[in-house]
Motif scaffolding. Structure first.
Motif, PDB file in Angstrom:
ATOM      1  N   VAL A  32       3.947  11.944  -8.256  1.00 53.05           N
ATOM      2  CA  VAL A  32       3.095  13.190  -9.252  1.00 53.05           C
ATOM      3  C   VAL A  32       1.969  14.429  -8.549  1.00 53.05           C
ATOM      4  N   PHE A  33       1.372  13.985  -7.996  1.00 51.51           N
ATOM      5  CA  PHE A  33       0.969  14.805  -7.357  1.00 51.51           C
ATOM      6  C   PHE A  33       1.745  16.600  -6.827  1.00 51.51           C
TER       7      PHE A  33
ATOM      8  N   LEU B 228       4.010   7.213  -4.862  1.00 49.18           N
ATOM      9  CA  LEU B 228       3.319   7.301  -5.978  1.00 49.18           C
ATOM     10  C   LEU B 228       2.406   8.421  -6.456  1.00 49.18           C
ATOM     11  N   VAL B 229       1.057   8.799  -5.595  1.00 52.47           N
ATOM     12  CA  VAL B 229       0.395   9.461  -5.489  1.00 52.47           C
ATOM     13  C   VAL B 229       0.985  10.917  -5.392  1.00 52.47           C
TER      14      VAL B 229
ATOM     15  N   LEU C 197       4.457  22.258 -11.473  1.00 50.12           N
ATOM     16  CA  LEU C 197       4.457  22.544 -12.145  1.00 50.12           C
ATOM     17  C   LEU C 197       3.427  23.859 -12.127  1.00 50.12           C
ATOM     18  N   ARG C 198       2.279  23.654 -11.673  1.00 54.99           N
ATOM     19  CA  ARG C 198       1.397  24.630 -11.220  1.00 54.99           C
ATOM     20  C   ARG C 198       2.062  26.258 -10.580  1.00 54.99           C
ATOM     21  N   ALA C 199       3.893  25.555  -9.927  1.00 51.97           N
ATOM     22  CA  ALA C 199       3.990  27.604  -9.470  1.00 51.97           C
ATOM     23  C   ALA C 199       4.711  27.501 -10.335  1.00 51.97           C
ATOM     24  N   THR C 200       5.576  26.925 -11.401  1.00 55.65           N
ATOM     25  CA  THR C 200       6.008  27.270 -12.758  1.00 55.65           C
ATOM     26  C   THR C 200       5.334  27.949 -13.751  1.00 55.65           C
TER      27      THR C 200
ATOM     28  N   LEU D  79       0.826  -1.462   0.088  1.00 52.56           N
ATOM     29  CA  LEU D  79       0.725   0.136  -0.039  1.00 52.56           C
ATOM     30  C   LEU D  79       1.182   1.272  -0.019  1.00 52.56           C
TER      31      LEU D  79
ATOM     32  N   SER E 208       4.505  16.835  -8.867  1.00 62.27           N
ATOM     33  CA  SER E 208       5.040  17.646  -9.547  1.00 62.27           C
ATOM     34  C   SER E 208       4.273  18.090 -10.127  1.00 62.27           C
ATOM     35  N   TYR E 209       2.900  18.082 -10.004  1.00 60.90           N
ATOM     36  CA  TYR E 209       1.742  18.714 -10.767  1.00 60.90           C
ATOM     37  C   TYR E 209       1.962  20.328  -9.595  1.00 60.90           C
TER      38      TYR E 209
ATOM     39  N   VAL F 188       3.454   2.130  -1.760  1.00 60.62           N
ATOM     40  CA  VAL F 188       3.731   2.445  -3.034  1.00 60.62           C
ATOM     41  C   VAL F 188       2.961   3.335  -4.188  1.00 60.62           C
ATOM     42  N   PRO F 189       1.729   2.776  -3.649  1.00 54.47           N
ATOM     43  CA  PRO F 189       0.876   4.235  -4.567  1.00 54.47           C
ATOM     44  C   PRO F 189       0.334   4.979  -3.711  1.00 54.47           C
TER      45      PRO F 189
END
Lengths: 395, 447
Positions: free
Chosen positions: B222-223, B218-219, B229-232, B212, B225-226, B214-215
């Motif tokens: 990914v979140f 991962l979440v 990216l939003r800040a950039t 458990l 990096s979101y 692992v996911p």
């Protein structure tokens, strides 16, 4: 199309709620579980872990793992059929690959999961021990990935095994394994029944949500950059399509030089925006002296450096704009700046002045004269990239 | 407001020491009363607890999401038959350990959080232990067993924070306690997963826990990096705004204010957060077309010649073309082009975003000083919007903006401008027109 999509989603949710009700009312029957898995598969077919507009990995693959591990093949095939129909009928029209191709691919992957689990189970034996069961599940997932990649390759669809694709597969495999173990338990111990798949779908749905957000943010960012890159071109301060071409060429050179993914991202931003500063200066077409390229680069770099997350791209623009004063700087940033400088010079020579590609590269090499190793490798990379392009064109 | 990134305040020392002592005494008492400690789950879950507290993510709306209580709930289920109180409290206590707080000035927060989480987990364990086995074990019913535990942990932790704030700077207890319900909704999914994870751990052993983790990792990855990216993307939009401001000093702050007003309108109209975000981006970038107008024309104090005027008009077409390239700007292209700048039954069916930005733009243009006139008062600006509501402006948008501004008690316009600059040539007090290329052209024709 949107209406159909929403209606299908509503239907799938209705199926899910019906299945939950059935599961509460008759906890012992596996029919309820099957209904739930059908609904879960249908929804899973709609929700893809996508990235960068590529075809993603559907969440229904997790359900395939549960089916292969816990149900007999007749049940698997009936649910798989339901998934096939759902995929063929409900999916939004994707960028690559037809709906039928995707439905077929998912069905083939589901079938492969079933065959892989059964065969491994017969060879290795029992699911009475957790370690053995985990081993069999790993084999199943590996077979699924291999089959998925094989089918993608056959239908000329881009591989799902890029950076975020790997993360997607990990999320799907680990959640599918948890769902399967949670549903049936190991050797009769620890089975949660239908609640296992429902509960362990939570992290999977969270994964889908964050993938969607990331994808949306990525598209928004690309478009913001696009808008800013277009401004000087539409204002007539740079040739139309220049930033697009320079970015493509600089990235190709950077990839040829094995620059890191982060450096390439910065290089792309720097290349797309390297003329942006021109819009804040007076327009030379309305009188006054033409603005020197170095001034534009200087102004652009200052603008980018004003933003923390764009400062690195600003450095690349600054170094690319200031001729040879940067040789003492670190080799990586140097290579990126040189890639931008040469991509820009090449595009100006070929696209604006109509020079022959080979002549342009040769004259750039002559102009560079006695240069250091990094610069020579950038010119070599430029030569290789442009030669490949020429060959692709002539074919 | 106190944040955990600040230096640990001295006044909280006594409180922290006292609560740490209380928590330690409870753990000690529980251990003496019930010496059966299961050691493997203790260290596995303690490690997991520290790791999960490092996975906290702060969402753009300021809410902090942490999978911490998932591990807490797992511990409560796993230890139910052995050290039912000491086990969960110890696992809770290690959640206080955070790498960010290792500096000497912030170390106090580790003790503070350890006491807080230990007492919270202890309360949840009590709530869970009070439920008899026939309720906890069978499944559909067993899920409900999470509720008292989740409520206990949220209430105890909120009380703890509330009392500490009261100790620190005497702020009202009520404001701290108002966060209880949102916090409960936020931890419930984690609590459910924790319950099931605990059952699987109990029945199948610890390797299942890794599956458990692992996911969830991962979440989180990914979140994160979101969010980056939003800040950039945010920075890139600011770049545009800076470029505009360097071309035209009069528009300083204009984009942000239009974005704020558009947000008011969107909120009043009940838009979803996703839609609000797109509306904000569109509002921030609505003036992007000005980038292509030559500096000399944008800032020309006198009249434009016919030739210069033709250049401005040509750029207007270019702007529309630019806007249509961008997903989130496409809806506002008709407004800029002037095609649908008038509200009518025919255009009402178009995207309301365009009308919202038009109203926000006009309001800010009227309430700020421009090269052609000084700022109008708020009353005049709102009256102007109302009088043209239904003809030039979308009535719903005008109403929404008026409501939002009146409710917030904000004051804009003459006398309330944020940045009052000294101008070389003072703008005239009266004048016509608003922002945007269409109005620029209109003003020129009149002049």
């Amino acid at each position: 199309m949107k209406f159909v999509w929403r209606r299908s989603l509503a239907l799938a949710f209705a199926g899910l709620i019906g299945a939950i009700v059935a599961a509460v009312a008759w906890p012992s029957t596996s029919t309820a579980t099957l209904c739930l898995l059908c609904a879960g598969t249908a929804i899973g077919e709609l929700l893809l872990l996508r990235s960068d507009n590529r075809i993603g990995i559907p969440l229904s693959y997790s359900v395939f793992i549960v089916l292969a591990a816990n149900f007999d093949w007749r049940a698997s095939i009936s649910v798989g059929l339901c998934a096939f129909v759902a995929a063929a009928a409900l999916r939004e029209n994707p960028a690559q690959g037809t709906q039928h191709q995707m439905a077929a691919r998912h069905a083939i992957v589901g079938g492969a999961a079933l065959v892989a689990f059964r065969s491994a189970h017969e060879l290795i034996g029992g699911r009475e021990r957790l370690s053995l069961l985990l081993g069999i599940l790993v084999i199943t997932v590996v077979v699924m990935i291999a089959v998925d990649e094989f089918v993608r390759a056959r239908t000329a669809i881009v591989s799902g095994l890029h950076d975020r694709g790997r993360r997607a597969w990990t999320a799907i495999a680990s959640s599918g394994a948890l769902m399967a173990i949670g549903e049936r338990g190991v050797a009769g111990i620890g089975h949660l029944g239908v609640w296992g798949p429902i509960l362990f779908a939570i992290p999977l749905v969270a994964a889908w949500y964050s993938f969607e957000r990331l994808d949306a943010a990525h598209r928004a960012f690309e478009q913001t950059i696009e808008a800013l890159a277009m401004a000087p071109e539409f204002a007539g301060l740079a040739p139309v399509g220049h930033s697009q071409r320079v970015a493509a060429l600089a990235l190709a050179i950077g990839a040829e030089l094995d620059l890191s993914a982060t450096t390439l991202e910065r290089l792309e931003i720097a290349a797309r925006l390297h003329h942006l500063g021109a819009v804040t200066l007076d327009d030379p077409s309305l009188g006054g002296p033409p603005t020197p390229a170095a001034t534009v680069a200087h102004v652009t770099a200052d603008m980018l450096r004003g933003m923390e997350s764009l400062a690195a791209a600003g450095d690349i623009v600054a170094r690319a704009g200031s001729k040879r004063s940067f040789t003492f700087l670190d080799a990586r940033g140097n290579a990126a700046a040189l890639a931008l400088q040469y991509a820009n010079a090449y595009d100006e020579a070929v696209a604006d002045r109509g020079a022959n590609s080979r002549v342009a590269v040769r004259s750039l090499r002559i102009a560079a004269g006695e240069c250091d190793a990094v610069e020579r490798s950038v010119i070599d990379a430029l030569e290789r990239v442009t030669r490949r392009e020429l060959m692709a064109d002539s074919r | 407001m106190l944040t955990m990134m600040d230096t640990f305040p001295k006044r909280l020392r006594g409180f922290t020491a006292a609560t740490c002592a209380i928590a330690s005494l409870i753990v000690l008492g529980a251990a003496i009363a019930n010496p059966h400690m299961a050691w493997t789950p203790l260290w596995v879950l303690a490690l997991l607890a520290v790791a999960s507290e490092h996975q906290r993510v702060r969402l753009p709306n300021g809410v902090v999401v942490s999978p911490g209580f998932m591990v807490g709930m797992t511990a409560i289920v796993v230890f139910r038959e052995s050290a039912w109180l000491a086990g969960p409290m110890l696992v809770g206590a290690v959640m206080g350990i955070n790498q960010r707080h290792l500096a000497p000035t912030t170390r106090g927060w580790i003790a503070f959080n350890a006491a807080n989480f230990a007492l919270g987990s202890g309360a949840a364990a009590c709530a869970f232990a009070l439920l008899p086995k026939p309720i906890v074990e069978p499944l559909p019913l067993g899920i409900i067993a999470v509720l008292p535990a989740a409520i206990a942990v949220v209430v105890v932790e909120a009380l703890f924070v509330a009392i500490s704030f009261w100790v620190e700077d005497r702020t009202a207890l009520r404001t701290s306690l108002s966060a209880v319900v949102p916090a409960l909704l936020q931890i419930l999914p984690f609590a459910f997963v924790g319950l099931f994870l605990g059952r699987l751990y109990r029945d199948l052993g610890w390797p299942i826990v890794l599956l458990l983790v692992v996911p969830i990792l991962l979440v989180r990855g990914v979140f994160t990096s979101y969010l980056e990216l939003r800040a950039t993307n945010e920075a890139t939009m600011r770049l545009l705004i800076r470029a505009l401001e360097s071309k035209d000093a009069y528009t300083a702050g204009h984009a942000e204010r239009v974005a704020a007003y558009a947000r008011y309108i969107g909120e009043e109209l009940g838009m979803t957060p996703w839609r609000l975000e797109r509306l904000r981006s569109a509002a921030l970038m609505h003036d992007i077309g000005k980038l292509v107008v030559p500096n000399q024309l944008l800032n020309k104090p006198g009249k434009l010649t016919a030739q210069e005027f033709a250049i401005v008009r040509r750029h207007e077409h270019v702007t529309v073309e630019m806007l249509q390239h961008i997903d989130f700007l496409r809806p506002i292209a008709p407004v800029v082009s002037g095609e649908h700048s008038q509200f009518s039954d025919a255009t009402a069916k178009g995207s309301i975003e365009a009308f919202a930005i038009a109203v926000a733009d006009a309001y800010d243009a009227m309430t700020s000083t421009r090269s052609y006139r000084r700022a109008l008062t708020q009353e005049v600006a709102l009256e102007e919007l109302r009088s043209k509501s239904g003809t030039q402006f979308h009535p719903q948008c005008v109403d929404a903006l008026t409501r939002a501004i009146v409710r917030r008690g904000e004051r804009h316009g003459a006398g309330f401008e944020v940045d009052t600059e000294e101008w070389d040539v003072a703008p005239p007090i009266a004048g016509l027109g608003s922002a945007g290329l269409g109005d620029l052209a209109e003003g020129l024709e009149r002049a």
